[in-house]
Design a protein around this motif. Structure first.
Motif, short mmCIF file in Angstrom:
data_model
loop_
_atom_site.label_atom_id
_atom_site.label_comp_id
_atom_site.label_asym_id
_atom_site.label_seq_id
_atom_site.Cartn_x
_atom_site.Cartn_y
_atom_site.Cartn_z
N SER A 129 0.84 -1.21 0.00
CA SER A 129 0.00 0.00 0.00
C SER A 129 0.88 1.26 0.00
O SER A 129 0.70 2.15 -0.84
CB SER A 129 -0.91 0.00 1.23
N HIS A 130 1.82 1.33 0.92
CA HIS A 130 2.68 2.52 0.97
C HIS A 130 3.56 2.63 -0.28
O HIS A 130 3.84 3.73 -0.75
CB HIS A 130 3.53 2.50 2.25
N GLY A 131 3.97 1.47 -0.79
CA GLY A 131 4.75 1.49 -2.03
C GLY A 131 3.95 2.11 -3.17
O GLY A 131 4.46 2.90 -3.98
N LYS A 132 2.66 1.79 -3.19
CA LYS A 132 1.78 2.33 -4.25
C LYS A 132 1.57 3.84 -4.07
O LYS A 132 1.62 4.60 -5.05
CB LYS A 132 0.43 1.58 -4.21
N VAL A 133 1.38 4.27 -2.83
CA VAL A 133 1.21 5.71 -2.58
C VAL A 133 2.46 6.46 -3.03
O VAL A 133 2.40 7.50 -3.70
CB VAL A 133 0.94 5.98 -1.07
N ILE A 250 -4.43 11.69 -2.28
CA ILE A 250 -4.42 10.24 -2.08
C ILE A 250 -4.90 9.98 -0.67
O ILE A 250 -4.41 10.61 0.28
CB ILE A 250 -2.99 9.68 -2.22
N PHE A 251 -5.84 9.05 -0.53
CA PHE A 251 -6.26 8.64 0.81
C PHE A 251 -6.09 7.13 0.90
O PHE A 251 -6.73 6.38 0.19
CB PHE A 251 -7.71 9.04 1.09
N ALA A 252 -5.18 6.71 1.78
CA ALA A 252 -4.96 5.28 2.00
C ALA A 252 -5.56 4.91 3.35
O ALA A 252 -5.15 5.46 4.37
CB ALA A 252 -3.47 4.97 1.97
N THR A 253 -6.54 4.04 3.34
CA THR A 253 -7.29 3.71 4.56
C THR A 253 -6.83 2.37 5.12
O THR A 253 -6.66 1.41 4.36
CB THR A 253 -8.80 3.61 4.22
N GLY A 254 -6.66 2.32 6.43
CA GLY A 254 -6.34 1.06 7.11
C GLY A 254 -4.92 0.58 6.88
O GLY A 254 -4.64 -0.61 7.02
N VAL A 255 -4.02 1.49 6.55
CA VAL A 255 -2.67 1.06 6.14
C VAL A 255 -1.59 1.21 7.22
O VAL A 255 -0.46 0.78 7.01
CB VAL A 255 -2.22 1.84 4.88
N ILE A 264 -6.73 2.21 -1.27
CA ILE A 264 -6.22 3.53 -1.66
C ILE A 264 -7.19 4.17 -2.65
O ILE A 264 -7.63 3.52 -3.61
CB ILE A 264 -4.84 3.41 -2.36
N SER A 265 -7.51 5.44 -2.42
CA SER A 265 -8.27 6.18 -3.42
C SER A 265 -7.47 7.40 -3.87
O SER A 265 -6.69 7.97 -3.09
CB SER A 265 -9.63 6.59 -2.87
N LEU A 266 -7.67 7.74 -5.12
CA LEU A 266 -7.01 8.92 -5.71
C LEU A 266 -8.11 9.84 -6.21
O LEU A 266 -8.94 9.44 -7.04
CB LEU A 266 -6.11 8.47 -6.88
N THR A 267 -8.12 11.06 -5.69
CA THR A 267 -9.17 12.01 -6.07
C THR A 267 -8.55 13.18 -6.82
O THR A 267 -7.61 13.82 -6.33
CB THR A 267 -9.91 12.54 -4.81
N ARG A 268 -9.07 13.41 -8.02
CA ARG A 268 -8.60 14.54 -8.84
C ARG A 268 -9.81 15.22 -9.47
O ARG A 268 -10.95 14.86 -9.18
CB ARG A 268 -7.60 14.04 -9.89
N GLU A 269 -9.55 16.15 -10.35
CA GLU A 269 -10.64 16.92 -10.93
C GLU A 269 -11.72 16.02 -11.53
O GLU A 269 -12.92 16.27 -11.38
CB GLU A 269 -10.09 17.86 -12.00
N GLY A 271 -12.68 13.19 -10.58
CA GLY A 271 -13.39 12.36 -9.60
C GLY A 271 -12.45 11.42 -8.87
O GLY A 271 -11.23 11.54 -9.00
N SER A 272 -13.04 10.49 -8.12
CA SER A 272 -12.23 9.56 -7.31
C SER A 272 -12.15 8.20 -7.98
O SER A 272 -13.15 7.70 -8.51
CB SER A 272 -12.89 9.36 -5.94
N ILE A 273 -10.98 7.59 -7.90
CA ILE A 273 -10.85 6.21 -8.37
C ILE A 273 -10.15 5.38 -7.29
O ILE A 273 -9.38 5.91 -6.49
CB ILE A 273 -10.04 6.09 -9.69
N ASP A 274 -10.47 4.07 -7.26
CA ASP A 274 -9.77 3.16 -6.35
C ASP A 274 -8.51 2.68 -7.05
O ASP A 274 -8.56 2.33 -8.24
CB ASP A 274 -10.66 1.96 -6.00
N ILE A 275 -7.43 2.65 -6.31
CA ILE A 275 -6.16 2.18 -6.87
C ILE A 275 -5.92 0.75 -6.38
O ILE A 275 -5.86 0.51 -5.17
CB ILE A 275 -4.98 3.08 -6.39
N PRO A 276 -5.78 -0.21 -7.31
CA PRO A 276 -5.58 -1.60 -6.86
C PRO A 276 -4.22 -1.80 -6.19
O PRO A 276 -3.23 -1.17 -6.59
CB PRO A 276 -5.67 -2.42 -8.16
N VAL A 277 -4.19 -2.65 -5.19
CA VAL A 277 -2.93 -2.97 -4.48
C VAL A 277 -2.82 -4.49 -4.37
O VAL A 277 -3.77 -5.15 -3.97
CB VAL A 277 -2.94 -2.40 -3.04
#
Ligand code: NDP
Length: 331
Positions: A129-133, A250-255, A264-269, A271-277
């Protein structure tokens, strides 16, 4: 096979590291060292470890010993690291590296002089997770990081409510949990802490004066301001890391955990997407990187220098909370 000696019949060895070494395929635990012969023998028996010792030098002389994993209480890390290094063994040491920076420096120098690898078991930088962030930040997905938040308030499990709560040298929550946050933030942001401001609580779960809750703000070299919250006495709180940049968040929850979990979610103009880990056991990765470093392939996941920088920032936060002053770290 790489032969390991466990120094400390500890909980972290029991819960994570015996298994992490076992999973490497090319490593085995040869012996465990405990100050208490019965505890050491029981630990060895539980995990099918051939030998247990009460004397570190005797353990270091065990045939086939290449590396030690030190997970004793914090005040013992320095002397045991130097003893192992002098015996020519590579050292994977638990955090906090030491109780003060002079001792930490002696450990780093001692291992370098002995020509052995020193690694620090800051497990979180091994999390997928942290590697992805980190990857997202480096790829510019949130633009320039401006702010961060680390939510790392826990309920200290009952079986860990010992020396952490009453031994002044444990450093309370600051040397226990905040060091991990610093290491993780340095890893995520590729930047060094410059100033720290902090407030702390004590005396509920801990003895008076030993921090059980800490709220700190770290100012990084690259200008990022990060709020950090650690606690031993916060049941039912959630963990996470948020990094807010000029173009996104970037919001990483429970990490902020020992387990290979979190989203992990990534929010930009747009909208938000989930980032697979693709999660993997953090401690297995830590040992793998360490063993590669032993073979001359790269560095341990967290080096002695990383351990020292995390400790320096934690000591600065301790000073800041106790003095109510903003503390500036040496360059
Ligand atoms: P423990 O209290 O479980 O173990 C520390 C030492 O306490 C052991 O080495 C052991 O001494 C002694 N001990 C263990 N069980 C008992 C018992 N029942 N009665 C009396 N003494 C006992 O600590 P942790 O495993 O939680 O922490 C050890 C180190 O690892 C610390 O430096 C901590 O900061 C670090 N840590 C790191 C983590 C990470 O994820 N990176 C997670 C948790 C801890 P002896 O060896 O003499 O038998």
């Amino acid at each position: 096979k790489i032969g390991w000696i466990l120094v400390g019949a500890s909980t972290v060895a029991r819960e994570w590291m015996v298994d992490a070494i076992g999973q490497q395929g090319d490593a085995e635990v040869l012996a465990v060292v405990s100050r208490d012969a019965a505890r050491g023998a029981a630990f060895a028996e539980q995990f099918g470890i051939a030998a247990s010792y009460t004397d570190l030098d005797a353990a270091l002389a065990h045939p086939g010993a290449d590396a030690v994993y030190i997970s004793t209480t914090n005040e013992l890390h320095m002397a045991q690291t130097l003893q192992a290094a002098r015996a020519g063994k590579h050292v994977l040491c638990e955090k906090p590296l030491a109780l003060n920076l002079d001792d930490a420096r002696r450990m780093v120098d001692g291992c370098a002089e002995a020509g052995v690898v020193l690694g620090i078991n800051h497990h979180l930088r091994n999390a997928a997770s942290h590697g992805k962030v980190r990857e997202l930040i480096r790829a510019g997905d949130i633009g320039q990081p401006l702010y961060g938040r680390v939510l790392h308030a826990n309920n200290l499990p009952q079986h860990l409510r010992g020396w952490r709560l009453d031994a002044p040298e444990s450093g309370g929550v600051t040397l226990d949990m905040f060091v991990h946050d610093v290491d993780t933030l340095r890893f995520l942001l590729d930047s060094e802490p410059r100033h720290v401001t902090a407030c702390a609580t004590s005396g509920g779960m801990t003895v008076a004066g030993l921090e059980e809750g800490l709220m700190a703000v770290i100012e990084f070299d690259n200008g990022t301001l990060v709020q950090v919250h650690d606690a031993f006495n916060a049941p039912h709180s959630l963990s996470g890391v948020e990094i807010i940049g000029t173009k996104g968040t970037i919001f990483a929850t429970g990490v902020m955990t020992q387990r290979p979990v979190g989203t992990i979610s990534l929010t930009r103009e747009a909208g938000s997407i989930d980032i697979p880990v693709e999660h993997e056991n953090l401690y297995v990765r830590s040992v793998r990187a360490f063993q590669r470093a032993m073979r001359g392939e790269g560095q341990p996941a967290a080096t002695g220098d990383d351990g020292m920088r995390a400790l320096a920032t934690a000591l600065a936060a301790q000073q800041a909370s106790r003095s109510h002053q903003r503390v500036t770290l040496a360059g």
